[in-house]
Design a protein around this motif. Structure first.
Motif, PDB file in Angstrom:
ATOM      1  N   PHE A 195     -33.652  -5.762  78.826  1.00  0.00           N
ATOM      2  CA  PHE A 195     -33.789  -4.951  77.617  1.00  0.00           C
ATOM      3  C   PHE A 195     -34.680  -3.735  77.899  1.00  0.00           C
ATOM      4  N   MET A 210     -33.862   0.285  77.658  1.00  0.00           N
ATOM      5  CA  MET A 210     -34.690   1.241  76.922  1.00  0.00           C
ATOM      6  C   MET A 210     -35.186   2.364  77.830  1.00  0.00           C
ATOM      7  N   VAL A 237     -25.806   2.680  73.941  1.00  0.00           N
ATOM      8  CA  VAL A 237     -27.180   2.395  73.500  1.00  0.00           C
ATOM      9  C   VAL A 237     -27.784   3.622  72.840  1.00  0.00           C
ATOM     10  N   LEU A 256     -29.081   3.755  68.896  1.00  0.00           N
ATOM     11  CA  LEU A 256     -30.465   4.133  68.597  1.00  0.00           C
ATOM     12  C   LEU A 256     -30.535   5.395  67.755  1.00  0.00           C
ATOM     13  N   THR A 292     -29.764   4.583  64.117  1.00  0.00           N
ATOM     14  CA  THR A 292     -30.896   3.849  63.539  1.00  0.00           C
ATOM     15  C   THR A 292     -32.095   4.774  63.344  1.00  0.00           C
ATOM     16  N   ILE A 350     -32.606  -2.094  61.931  1.00  0.00           N
ATOM     17  CA  ILE A 350     -33.302  -2.102  63.219  1.00  0.00           C
ATOM     18  C   ILE A 350     -33.003  -3.390  63.973  1.00  0.00           C
ATOM     19  N   GLY A 351     -33.019  -4.510  63.253  1.00  0.00           N
ATOM     20  CA  GLY A 351     -32.697  -5.783  63.888  1.00  0.00           C
ATOM     21  C   GLY A 351     -31.275  -5.811  64.431  1.00  0.00           C
ATOM     22  N   SER A 373     -29.557  -3.235  65.381  1.00  0.00           N
ATOM     23  CA  SER A 373     -29.486  -2.327  66.522  1.00  0.00           C
ATOM     24  C   SER A 373     -29.979  -2.997  67.796  1.00  0.00           C
ATOM     25  N   VAL A 374     -31.061  -3.743  67.673  1.00  0.00           N
ATOM     26  CA  VAL A 374     -31.560  -4.489  68.835  1.00  0.00           C
ATOM     27  C   VAL A 374     -30.496  -5.474  69.318  1.00  0.00           C
ATOM     28  N   GLY A 375     -29.854  -6.153  68.383  1.00  0.00           N
ATOM     29  CA  GLY A 375     -28.799  -7.090  68.750  1.00  0.00           C
ATOM     30  C   GLY A 375     -27.633  -6.414  69.437  1.00  0.00           C
ATOM     31  N   ILE A 378     -27.704  -3.607  71.148  1.00  0.00           N
ATOM     32  CA  ILE A 378     -28.132  -3.183  72.485  1.00  0.00           C
ATOM     33  C   ILE A 378     -28.036  -4.351  73.461  1.00  0.00           C
ATOM     34  N   ILE A 379     -28.442  -5.521  73.007  1.00  0.00           N
ATOM     35  CA  ILE A 379     -28.336  -6.715  73.850  1.00  0.00           C
ATOM     36  C   ILE A 379     -26.874  -7.017  74.166  1.00  0.00           C
TER      37      ILE A 379
END
Length: 481
Positions: free
Chosen positions: A13, A17, A142, A146, A149, A256-257, A259-261, A263-264
């Motif tokens: 991760f 980033m 990604v 981002l 978001t 935001i949550g 978006s993190v998911g 990206i993963i």
């Protein structure tokens, strides 16, 4: 699973980033922020009929986007010229500043309305396409996630700070006009080409591409059409209050949550997980339309719509970006189509709300009828036109049976010989015939680290060469049979 099927790690991760194109993320977020605040400008000036600009501007956006689609090769060239970008940004700024001046009747005010609509409509179409083109050249999935978001974060912070009773609306207007200029400065910067992220699958022929563009534009059209009517009805065109509210803060945390998911998911190639996002967006928007007659004018109900539209927008953007980067489709063609669909559905959605306002007193059951109609539109779009199968055809990996079998065998071998997560990844790639430089690129590790993992695999499997690894994998298949 990481790349070749292992579990995702925090280190991966952080690698993702570290490769984010920050200017691209911020610049596109500013572009999105401008178009949102621009159309909300009349709300800063009570009694101002500047909302008339909104419908005309959407019509201009649709016409320009369709023109870009038809002449996409020419627009692909034009939108790379710095002078063109600055001209578009200046049009956006001037058009925004003109909106509060549309406050009367007569030829003069009509001319101002048309001018503001043409300037903002042109910018809303061309500025976005220029940014999409830049994403195609220098961005990744990604970066795209981002940026969308980050736009939501910017919107909440600005509306929270600037939409205070003591704050002059002219300050907000000035900042709104400045955002496209700042975005243009970033857009004209020279950026490195897009770094390779795990790629997704795309159609293999032009016929399927054109058909797919039509289908996902219809999906975008239906979603935004329903969302626009719900926004107009539930917020009563008082969007700035909603975007600065605590309810929107909760939705922002949800975004935001998500978006993190995502990206993963992208980083690990677990793209089948996009089905959850797709289904969630469908359910949220349908739920909002279904509850419309029963919970009128409630901000939290629009929050469901806003969250659903956000998820669907992410999926659409990822698909469009993938089509341009992998299939080499023209950005002006793909994003011109999406922009035209977006502007037309917003125009029809706001028009439907105007019809409701005019006839709601005469027909008390009109809202129930519209609610049912919106539910049908969403269901048809998600289940019969732009289906999950269509979405999967782009966003899901399309591996053949042999590749899938090889991966399964490697996982079984790893479990039997107690290989580590990274060793399992290396084993899988070696079994697929990848060279050391290719493994190094796919796993984002050094050649020394690759060779070290290969030696560990040799020791645990009690082999001495890559060929012997292939023999073990082949023998394991026979053993399992």
């Amino acid at each position: 699973m990481a790349n070749a099927g292992g579990k995702f790690s925090a280190k991966q991760f952080m690698v993702a980033m570290g490769r984010v194109n920050i200017p691209l993320v911020i610049g596109f977020a500013l572009c999105q922020l401008w178009v949102t605040l621009c159309f909300f400008t009349p709300q800063l000036f009570p009694g101002n009929p500047g909302s008339n600009v909104y419908g005309l501007s959407l019509a201009v956006t649709a016409l320009v986007s369709i023109g870009a689609m038809l002449r996409h090769h020419r627009f692909d060239v034009l939108l790379k010229k710095p002078a063109m970008i600055y001209g578009i940004a200046a049009s956006a700024a001037v058009g925004t500043l003109l909106i509060p001046l549309v406050s009367g009747t007569g030829p003069w005010f009509l001319a101002l309305t048309i001018t503001a609509a043409v300037l903002t409509g042109l910018a809303s179409s061309l500025f976005f396409m220029a940014w999409y083109q830049k994403f195609t050249e220098a961005g990744s999935a990604v970066d795209c996630v981002l940026s969308i978001t980050t736009y939501s974060v910017f919107l909440y912070v600005l509306t929270r700070l600037l939409h205070a009773p003591a704050m002059s609306p002219w300050i907000t207007l000035a900042l709104t006009a400045a955002t496209p200029l700042c975005a243009a400065l970033i857009l004209n910067r020279r950026m490195p080409p897009a770094r390779p992220f795990p790629s997704l699958a795309v159609p293999t022929n032009v016929t399927s591409l054109n058909r797919f563009i039509v289908k996902f534009c219809f999906g975008l059209f239906a979603t935004s059409f329903v969302s626009e009517f719900l926004r107009s009805y539930l917020l009563e065109r008082n969007d700035l209050n909603y975007y600065s509210s605590e309810i929107n803060l909760l939705i922002l945390l949800f975004k935001i949550g998500c978006s993190v998911g995502i990206i993963i998911i992208v980083q690990t190639r677990r793209t089948n997980d996009f089905s959850f996002l797709y289904r969630t967006s469908f359910l949220l928007i349908m739920l909002s339309a279904l509850l419309l007659p029963h919970i009128p004018r409630q901000e939290f109900l629009y929050a469901f719509t806003n969250a659903g539209a956000f998820l669907f927008k992410l999926v659409i953007m990822l698909i469009a970006l993938e089509l341009c980067q992998r299939f080499k489709a023209s950005p002006s063609l793909v994003f011109g189509a999406t922009r035209a669909a977006w502007s037309l559905d917003l125009l029809l959605g706001s028009s439907l709300f105007a019809v409701y306002q005019q006839f709601s007193g005469t027909y008390p059951q009109l809202l129930q009828t519209i609610s049912l109609f919106l539910v049908v539109v969403v269901v048809v779009a998600f289940l019969f036109v732009f289906t999950e199968r269509d979405r999967t055809s782009i966003l899901s990996p399309q591996e053949d049976a042999e590749t899938t079998s090889t991966q399964s065998r490697c996982e079984a071998i790893a479990l039997h010989f107690d290989l580590s997560e990274r060793e399992t990844e290396v084993l899988n790639l070696v079994a697929k015939g990848r060279s050391t430089p290719r493994i190094q690129e796919e796993l984002h590790i050094s050649a020394h680290t690759v060779n070290s993992h290969i030696q560990h695999v040799y020791q645990k499997l009690k082999v001495h060469s890559r060929q012997e690894i292939l023999d073990v994998v082949d023998a394991w298949q026979k053993k399992s049979d």
